[in-house]
Write a protein that holds these residues in place. Structure first.
Motif, mmCIF file in Angstrom:
data_model
loop_
_atom_site.group_PDB
_atom_site.id
_atom_site.type_symbol
_atom_site.label_atom_id
_atom_site.label_comp_id
_atom_site.label_asym_id
_atom_site.label_seq_id
_atom_site.Cartn_x
_atom_site.Cartn_y
_atom_site.Cartn_z
ATOM 1 N N TRP A 126 -33.129 32.249 5.576
ATOM 2 C CA TRP A 126 -32.447 33.590 5.540
ATOM 3 C C TRP A 126 -31.262 33.362 6.530
ATOM 4 C CZ3 TRP A 126 -35.417 38.969 4.983
ATOM 5 C CH2 TRP A 126 -34.281 39.783 4.905
ATOM 6 N N HIS A 166 -28.568 35.172 8.853
ATOM 7 C CA HIS A 166 -27.993 36.245 9.071
ATOM 8 C C HIS A 166 -26.546 36.647 9.171
ATOM 9 C CE1 HIS A 166 -27.059 35.694 13.236
ATOM 10 N NE2 HIS A 166 -28.178 35.158 13.429
ATOM 11 N N GLY A 167 -26.284 37.978 9.100
ATOM 12 C CA GLY A 167 -24.848 38.288 9.077
ATOM 13 C C GLY A 167 -24.224 38.434 10.596
ATOM 14 N N HIS A 187 -26.324 36.417 3.999
ATOM 15 C CA HIS A 187 -26.104 37.745 4.211
ATOM 16 C C HIS A 187 -24.723 37.789 4.956
ATOM 17 C CE1 HIS A 187 -26.297 42.189 5.490
ATOM 18 N NE2 HIS A 187 -25.830 42.187 4.394
ATOM 19 N N SER A 188 -23.783 38.546 4.389
ATOM 20 C CA SER A 188 -22.646 38.682 5.067
ATOM 21 C C SER A 188 -21.875 37.492 5.641
ATOM 22 C CB SER A 188 -22.835 39.804 5.807
ATOM 23 O OG SER A 188 -21.384 40.408 6.597
ATOM 24 N N THR A 246 -23.258 34.220 4.795
ATOM 25 C CA THR A 246 -22.660 33.657 3.349
ATOM 26 C C THR A 246 -21.631 32.464 3.601
ATOM 27 O OG1 THR A 246 -21.067 35.287 3.007
ATOM 28 C CG2 THR A 246 -23.218 35.879 1.982
ATOM 29 N N ILE A 306 -25.566 36.879 -0.712
ATOM 30 C CA ILE A 306 -25.780 38.669 -0.423
ATOM 31 C C ILE A 306 -24.485 39.160 0.294
ATOM 32 C CG2 ILE A 306 -27.441 40.507 0.178
ATOM 33 C CD1 ILE A 306 -28.672 38.241 -1.599
ATOM 34 N N SER A 307 -23.847 40.048 -0.260
ATOM 35 C CA SER A 307 -22.366 40.501 0.101
ATOM 36 C C SER A 307 -21.624 39.437 0.542
ATOM 37 C CB SER A 307 -22.807 41.387 1.272
ATOM 38 O OG SER A 307 -23.643 42.617 0.819
ATOM 39 N N CYS A 358 -24.705 42.005 -4.988
ATOM 40 C CA CYS A 358 -23.723 42.955 -4.087
ATOM 41 C C CYS A 358 -24.176 44.529 -4.497
ATOM 42 C CB CYS A 358 -22.271 42.733 -4.787
ATOM 43 S SG CYS A 358 -21.780 40.931 -4.553
ATOM 44 N N HIS A 367 -23.618 47.611 2.060
ATOM 45 C CA HIS A 367 -23.660 46.325 2.465
ATOM 46 C C HIS A 367 -24.841 45.652 2.535
ATOM 47 C CE1 HIS A 367 -21.308 42.906 4.360
ATOM 48 N NE2 HIS A 367 -22.141 43.022 5.354
ATOM 49 N N SER A 368 -26.003 46.416 2.563
ATOM 50 C CA SER A 368 -27.249 45.633 2.787
ATOM 51 C C SER A 368 -28.455 45.933 1.691
ATOM 52 C CB SER A 368 -27.789 46.235 4.037
ATOM 53 O OG SER A 368 -26.774 45.876 5.179
ATOM 54 N N ILE A 415 -30.590 44.108 0.657
ATOM 55 C CA ILE A 415 -31.999 43.569 0.680
ATOM 56 C C ILE A 415 -32.675 44.733 1.696
ATOM 57 C CG2 ILE A 415 -31.241 42.682 3.232
ATOM 58 C CD1 ILE A 415 -32.493 39.894 2.114
#
Length: 328
Positions: A45, A47-48, A122-123, A126, A146-147, A270, A304-305, A307
């Motif tokens: 995973w 993170h953003g 994510h964000s 990505t 994700i996003s 999204c 935006h989240s 998840i």
């Protein structure tokens, strides 16, 4: 004295629950590795942010995924537990952090005797994730975007226009005044971003659509055992450091010009209300990119989240998609 720890997973004899520091790219960085069965597929995973480290709260949103995967959370270079004053700002580049990501993936494959893993970005994450699967497709079963971020300048323009339009439509004179005074992007101070993000969240297009940041992020962060009190201060400092270090490069990036094809399956996930990373930009990339399998998943009650905002639906979507990707 309170020490960092992650709880064991009960009634799972082959479980893994490890919070550990590793030397990655010459810098000490932290991983949280959790799963009911260490022989399950790995899900890394990303993170953003930049700097939005999530080891401190990620476990509280990934527990169901731990039943099917070995879930790995990584506090990126300069973020969260991996933040240190000694980290050179010059080392904070997209290219260097993609190298860190690949090094982590290779280490996980060796350690768990697997040839490939699943990647979830994510964000901001990505961007790193997409470059990683482009460079080394042989390391990945598939990628969950994700996003997905595509072009930050366009991102900010669309986001600002949404917030200003929402202020006008709701007759929120305070918001309209502050946003008008701020003016359209680009902005040259993080305080300007703060004004924009405050009203973006108010109008439902921010990090969360209906929920607030305190209940969905800050409280889980403070309740978790993976961060000590002073780690929360480090988490905040890491966000400021990472954003300042990476903002210029981030604003110059346009993934439509960087990635035309990847050789792994990809799923774009999204939120319908996302104006932090507006989905219309992600849709453009989705239509343009070539991949063995690509799919689009809407989360109708998320910004935006997804998840976090639609956790059960999100987990089920991951499970269903992985099942369908088994042939690749």
């Amino acid at each position: 004295m309170f020490t960092r720890r992650t709880p064991i997973i009960e009634n799972a004899p082959n479980q893994i629950a490890s919070l550990e520091k590793q030397l990655i790219g010459g810098v000490e960085q932290w991983l949280l590795i959790r799963g009911h069965d260490r022989n399950n597929p790995i899900l890394l995973w990303i993170h953003g942010g930049p700097g939005g480290a999530q080891i401190g709260f990620g476990r509280q949103y990934s527990s169901d995924l731990e039943k099917d995967f070995v879930v790995v959370n990584w506090d990126q270079r300069g973020a969260g537990l991996s933040y240190a004053k000694t980290i050179s700002k010059n080392s904070m580049t997209i290219d260097r952090m993609v190298d860190d990501l690949i090094e982590i993936v290779q280490g996980l494959c060796r350690r768990f005797h697997q040839q490939k893993i699943y990647l979830l970005g994510h964000s901001w994450g990505t961007i790193l994730a997409l470059f990683a699967v482009k460079r080394h497709p042989e390391l990945f079963h598939g990628y969950f975007a994700i996003s997905q971020v595509v072009n930050m300048r366009e991102n900010e323009r669309i986001s600002y226009e949404f917030a200003l339009r929402s202020a006008k439509d709701t007759s929120n004179t305070k918001a309209f005044s502050q946003l008008s005074e701020l003016g359209p992007p680009p902005w040259n101070k993080l305080s300007h971003d703060h004004v924009h993000n405050k009203w973006l969240q108010k109008f439902g297009g921010g990090i969360f659509h209906d929920g607030n940041v305190m209940n969905l992020l800050i409280k889980p962060l403070m309740r978790g055992s993976e961060y000590r009190f002073f780690d929360i201060i480090k988490w905040t400092r890491g966000q400021l450091f990472s954003m300042n270090a990476l903002q210029k490069e981030l604003l110059e990036l346009d993934l439509l010009n960087e990635v035309e094809e990847i050789k792994v399956p990809i799923a774009f996930c999204c939120g319908r209300y996302d104006y932090t990373a507006p989905s219309e930009l992600a849709e453009g990339l989705y239509k343009a990119i070539q991949a063995p399998d690509k799919r689009w998943v809407w989360f109708e009650n998320s910004a935006h989240s997804p998840i976090i905002e639609e956790q059960d639906l999100f987990v089920q979507s991951i499970r269903n998609t992985v099942s369908e990707w088994q042939s690749y």
